[in-house]
Write a protein that holds these residues in place. Structure first.
Motif, PDB file in Angstrom:
ATOM      1  N   ASP A  41       1.184  -1.353   0.329  1.00  0.00           N
ATOM      2  CA  ASP A  41       0.480  -0.264  -0.443  1.00  0.00           C
ATOM      3  C   ASP A  41       1.143   1.542  -0.363  1.00  0.00           C
ATOM      4  OD1 ASP A  41      -2.287  -1.585   0.348  1.00  0.00           O
ATOM      5  OD2 ASP A  41      -2.572  -1.827   2.484  1.00  0.00           O
ATOM      6  N   ILE A  42       0.539   2.404  -0.966  1.00  0.00           N
ATOM      7  CA  ILE A  42       1.455   3.044  -0.506  1.00  0.00           C
ATOM      8  C   ILE A  42       0.318   4.288   0.698  1.00  0.00           C
ATOM      9  CG2 ILE A  42       1.754   5.271  -2.306  1.00  0.00           C
ATOM     10  CD1 ILE A  42       1.400   3.971  -4.802  1.00  0.00           C
ATOM     11  N   SER A  43       1.228   4.305   1.591  1.00  0.00           N
ATOM     12  CA  SER A  43       1.184   5.660   2.736  1.00  0.00           C
ATOM     13  C   SER A  43       1.066   7.079   2.060  1.00  0.00           C
ATOM     14  CB  SER A  43       2.345   5.129   3.186  1.00  0.00           C
ATOM     15  OG  SER A  43       2.979   6.219   3.446  1.00  0.00           O
ATOM     16  N   PRO A  44       0.103   7.844   2.926  1.00  0.00           N
ATOM     17  CA  PRO A  44      -0.262   9.789   2.304  1.00  0.00           C
ATOM     18  C   PRO A  44       1.102  10.156   2.444  1.00  0.00           C
ATOM     19  CG  PRO A  44      -1.882   8.958   4.116  1.00  0.00           C
ATOM     20  CD  PRO A  44      -0.726   6.972   3.488  1.00  0.00           C
ATOM     21  N   ALA A  45       2.599   9.906   3.646  1.00  0.00           N
ATOM     22  CA  ALA A  45       3.220  10.395   3.205  1.00  0.00           C
ATOM     23  C   ALA A  45       4.191  10.160   2.399  1.00  0.00           C
ATOM     24  CB  ALA A  45       4.143   9.413   4.220  1.00  0.00           C
ATOM     25  N   GLN A  46       3.976   9.014   1.861  1.00  0.00           N
ATOM     26  CA  GLN A  46       4.919   8.736   0.071  1.00  0.00           C
ATOM     27  C   GLN A  46       4.368   9.235  -1.035  1.00  0.00           C
ATOM     28  OE1 GLN A  46       3.690   4.228   0.492  1.00  0.00           O
ATOM     29  NE2 GLN A  46       6.198   4.045   1.544  1.00  0.00           N
ATOM     30  N   ARG A  47       3.076   9.709  -1.088  1.00  0.00           N
ATOM     31  CA  ARG A  47       2.080  10.543  -1.609  1.00  0.00           C
ATOM     32  C   ARG A  47       2.623  11.486  -1.891  1.00  0.00           C
ATOM     33  NH1 ARG A  47      -0.906  15.749  -1.584  1.00  0.00           N
ATOM     34  NH2 ARG A  47      -1.446  15.091  -4.057  1.00  0.00           N
ATOM     35  N   ASP A  48       2.755  12.483  -0.767  1.00  0.00           N
ATOM     36  CA  ASP A  48       3.249  13.353  -0.708  1.00  0.00           C
ATOM     37  C   ASP A  48       5.437  13.530  -0.950  1.00  0.00           C
ATOM     38  OD1 ASP A  48       1.218  14.717   0.572  1.00  0.00           O
ATOM     39  OD2 ASP A  48       1.656  14.489   2.278  1.00  0.00           O
ATOM     40  N   GLU A  49       6.019  12.747  -0.420  1.00  0.00           N
ATOM     41  CA  GLU A  49       7.325  12.451  -0.644  1.00  0.00           C
ATOM     42  C   GLU A  49       7.329  12.663  -2.872  1.00  0.00           C
ATOM     43  OE1 GLU A  49      11.230   9.586  -0.637  1.00  0.00           O
ATOM     44  OE2 GLU A  49       9.630   9.732   0.077  1.00  0.00           O
ATOM     45  N   LEU A  79      -4.588   7.197  -8.510  1.00  0.00           N
ATOM     46  CA  LEU A  79      -4.229   6.477  -7.048  1.00  0.00           C
ATOM     47  C   LEU A  79      -5.784   6.001  -6.455  1.00  0.00           C
ATOM     48  CD1 LEU A  79      -0.918   8.086  -5.285  1.00  0.00           C
ATOM     49  CD2 LEU A  79      -1.293   6.149  -7.033  1.00  0.00           C
ATOM     50  N   SER A  80      -6.627   7.326  -6.938  1.00  0.00           N
ATOM     51  CA  SER A  80      -7.956   7.059  -6.065  1.00  0.00           C
ATOM     52  C   SER A  80      -8.945   5.927  -6.623  1.00  0.00           C
ATOM     53  CB  SER A  80      -8.859   8.425  -6.115  1.00  0.00           C
ATOM     54  OG  SER A  80      -9.581   8.369  -7.621  1.00  0.00           O
ATOM     55  N   THR A  81      -8.420   5.703  -7.764  1.00  0.00           N
ATOM     56  CA  THR A  81      -8.718   3.402  -8.716  1.00  0.00           C
ATOM     57  C   THR A  81      -7.964   2.690  -8.505  1.00  0.00           C
ATOM     58  OG1 THR A  81      -7.779   4.679 -10.804  1.00  0.00           O
ATOM     59  CG2 THR A  81      -9.734   5.527 -10.507  1.00  0.00           C
ATOM     60  N   ILE A  82      -6.925   2.954  -8.272  1.00  0.00           N
ATOM     61  CA  ILE A  82      -5.989   1.530  -7.980  1.00  0.00           C
ATOM     62  C   ILE A  82      -5.719   1.553  -6.311  1.00  0.00           C
ATOM     63  CG2 ILE A  82      -6.050   1.386 -10.886  1.00  0.00           C
ATOM     64  CD1 ILE A  82      -3.226   2.116  -8.756  1.00  0.00           C
ATOM     65  N   LYS A  83      -4.978   0.664  -6.494  1.00  0.00           N
ATOM     66  CA  LYS A  83      -4.143   0.246  -5.595  1.00  0.00           C
ATOM     67  C   LYS A  83      -3.134  -0.385  -5.869  1.00  0.00           C
ATOM     68  CE  LYS A  83      -4.404  -2.887  -1.110  1.00  0.00           C
ATOM     69  NZ  LYS A  83      -4.760  -3.741  -0.101  1.00  0.00           N
ATOM     70  N   ALA A  84      -1.500   0.404  -5.283  1.00  0.00           N
ATOM     71  CA  ALA A  84      -0.410   0.423  -6.084  1.00  0.00           C
ATOM     72  C   ALA A  84       0.388  -0.032  -5.080  1.00  0.00           C
ATOM     73  CB  ALA A  84       0.043   1.560  -6.742  1.00  0.00           C
ATOM     74  N   ARG A  85       1.682  -0.808  -5.562  1.00  0.00           N
ATOM     75  CA  ARG A  85       2.674  -0.673  -4.406  1.00  0.00           C
ATOM     76  C   ARG A  85       3.706   0.592  -4.638  1.00  0.00           C
ATOM     77  NH1 ARG A  85       4.566  -7.321  -5.443  1.00  0.00           N
ATOM     78  NH2 ARG A  85       2.232  -7.992  -4.782  1.00  0.00           N
ATOM     79  N   PRO A  86       4.058  -0.015  -3.237  1.00  0.00           N
ATOM     80  CA  PRO A  86       5.005   1.925  -3.325  1.00  0.00           C
ATOM     81  C   PRO A  86       6.552   1.671  -4.080  1.00  0.00           C
ATOM     82  CG  PRO A  86       4.677   0.894  -1.352  1.00  0.00           C
ATOM     83  CD  PRO A  86       3.565   0.040  -2.031  1.00  0.00           C
ATOM     84  N   LYS A  87       6.808   0.380  -4.998  1.00  0.00           N
ATOM     85  CA  LYS A  87       8.103   0.921  -5.518  1.00  0.00           C
ATOM     86  C   LYS A  87       7.205   0.851  -7.213  1.00  0.00           C
ATOM     87  CE  LYS A  87       7.168  -4.150  -6.857  1.00  0.00           C
ATOM     88  NZ  LYS A  87       8.076  -5.373  -7.003  1.00  0.00           N
ATOM     89  N   TYR A  88       6.512   1.514  -7.269  1.00  0.00           N
ATOM     90  CA  TYR A  88       6.162   0.955  -8.548  1.00  0.00           C
ATOM     91  C   TYR A  88       5.312   3.011  -8.553  1.00  0.00           C
ATOM     92  CZ  TYR A  88       5.915  -3.548  -9.753  1.00  0.00           C
ATOM     93  OH  TYR A  88       5.431  -4.561  -9.836  1.00  0.00           O
TER      94      TYR A  88
END
Length: 346
Positions: A41-49, A79-88
């Motif tokens: 899962d992509i966290s909010p902090a990773q999205r901001d980064e 990101l609101s439509t899919i579930k992606a891994r942080p490495k992508y």
């Protein structure tokens, strides 16, 4: 029948109505959740980064602010439509940026894919970005022309300045473009905070504009109420958004970008007793022995070139073909224009 052209107010109202219609059609609240598993899962902090990283790439490439805002909008919608891994995430982010550049920039300003990958150091290959590009387009139904927060900011700012141009300029000490540049910096700073992801772009832009009006205009409340009526936003929601924006901007200091100025300083002549004179040595003329076939042609054009030399003062008083002292030599010739010197601030 001849129709009268609409006034500026009518044009702005039409643009606002059109932008609000596009926002209502495409906007979807992206609420990042705390990931249960950091690998899936992509966290909010990773999205901001990722957004801050895109901001650095944008500054390095010197593209339009519209490109960055559209890239962030595409990223959040995807990101609101899919579930992606942080490495992508970086591959997704640079793909959204590439799509936004192809949508907003002129053709000659669109960076080549290999150049974008190299300058951003995203760690992706061109084939991976192209595959991700197709996935993003499919998920968004090939519709990238969403109304961003920057679109609403431009409209609201134009509406306010059409009513209070003189007073805002005097109170802020900035002209219209400088004031909008500072607001744009504040908006980009807010877009990198996931706490504001639940707010529409129109709400975020209106909160920024009204916060500025509160600091500059005594009658800001009347202007804010007029904008609320035009965009049909609930006043209680605007108050909550203003509090979030004010909290977000408490750690941000906006400043105008540096503007390098070049001033032409003519090189001094020997007749100026105040300044030392350092003449540029005359360029050596290239002399070639003309062939027998070109002797007659050379005689016909000698007077033509002599006239050009006299026009640009390239002849010395003695009749030679050297460069006039005080001018820079270019490829064996000379130019009457001195070089531009950067301004040095002591």
């Amino acid at each position: 029948m001849k129709f009268a052209e609409p006034t500026d107010g009518q044009k702005l109202s039409f643009l606002l109505e059109k932008a609000a219609s596009r926002e209502a059609e495409l906007w979807r609240s992206y609420v990042p959740k705390k990931p249960a598993n950091q690998d899936t899962d992509i966290s909010p902090a990773q999205r901001d980064e990722a957004v801050r990283w895109l901001t650095d790439v944008h500054l390095r490439l010197k593209l339009y602010p519209e490109t960055l805002c559209l890239a962030i909008s595409i990223l959040d919608r995807f990101l609101s439509t899919i579930k992606a891994r942080p490495k992508y995430l970086r591959c997704i982010a640079i793909t959204c940026f590439f799509l936004a550049a192809k949508t907003s920039e002129e053709d000659e300003r669109i960076p080549a894919l290999r150049e974008l990958i190299s300058s951003s150091a995203c760690g992706c290959t061109p084939s991976e970005v192209l595959r991700m590009e197709r996935i993003v387009l499919d998920k968004l139904s090939w519709n990238l022309h969403a109304a961003t927060a920057l679109d609403f900011l431009h409209i609201f700012h134009a509406m306010v300045f059409s009513c209070k141009a003189a007073s805002l300029g005097v109170l802020s000490g900035l002209n219209r473009s400088q004031h909008l540049a500072l607001l744009t910096q504040e908006l980009l700073h807010c877009l990198s905070h996931n706490a504001l992801l639940q707010e529409r772009g129109s709400m975020l832009a209106l909160a920024l504009v009204t916060l500025q009006l509160e600091n500059l205009c005594p009658d800001w409340l009347a202007l804010a109420a007029d904008l609320l009526r035009k965009v049909q936003i609930d006043s209680f929601k605007l108050i909550g958004c203003r509090e979030l924006v004010a909290r977000c901007l408490s750690t941000h200091t906006a400043s105008l970008p540096p503007n390098t100025v070049y001033v032409c300083h003519p090189l001094q002549t020997p007749h100026d007793p105040c300044m030392p004179f350092h003449p540029v040595p005359p360029a050596l003329p290239l002399r070639r022995k003309p062939s027998a076939k070109r002797k007659v042609e050379q005689m016909d054009v000698d007077e033509y070139f002599d006239g050009i030399k006299r026009l640009y003062n390239e002849e010395e008083p003695g009749g030679g073909g050297g460069a006039t002292p005080g001018f820079q030599s270019i490829e064996g010739g000379s130019t009457p224009c001195p070089a531009l010197q950067p301004v040095t601030v002591s």
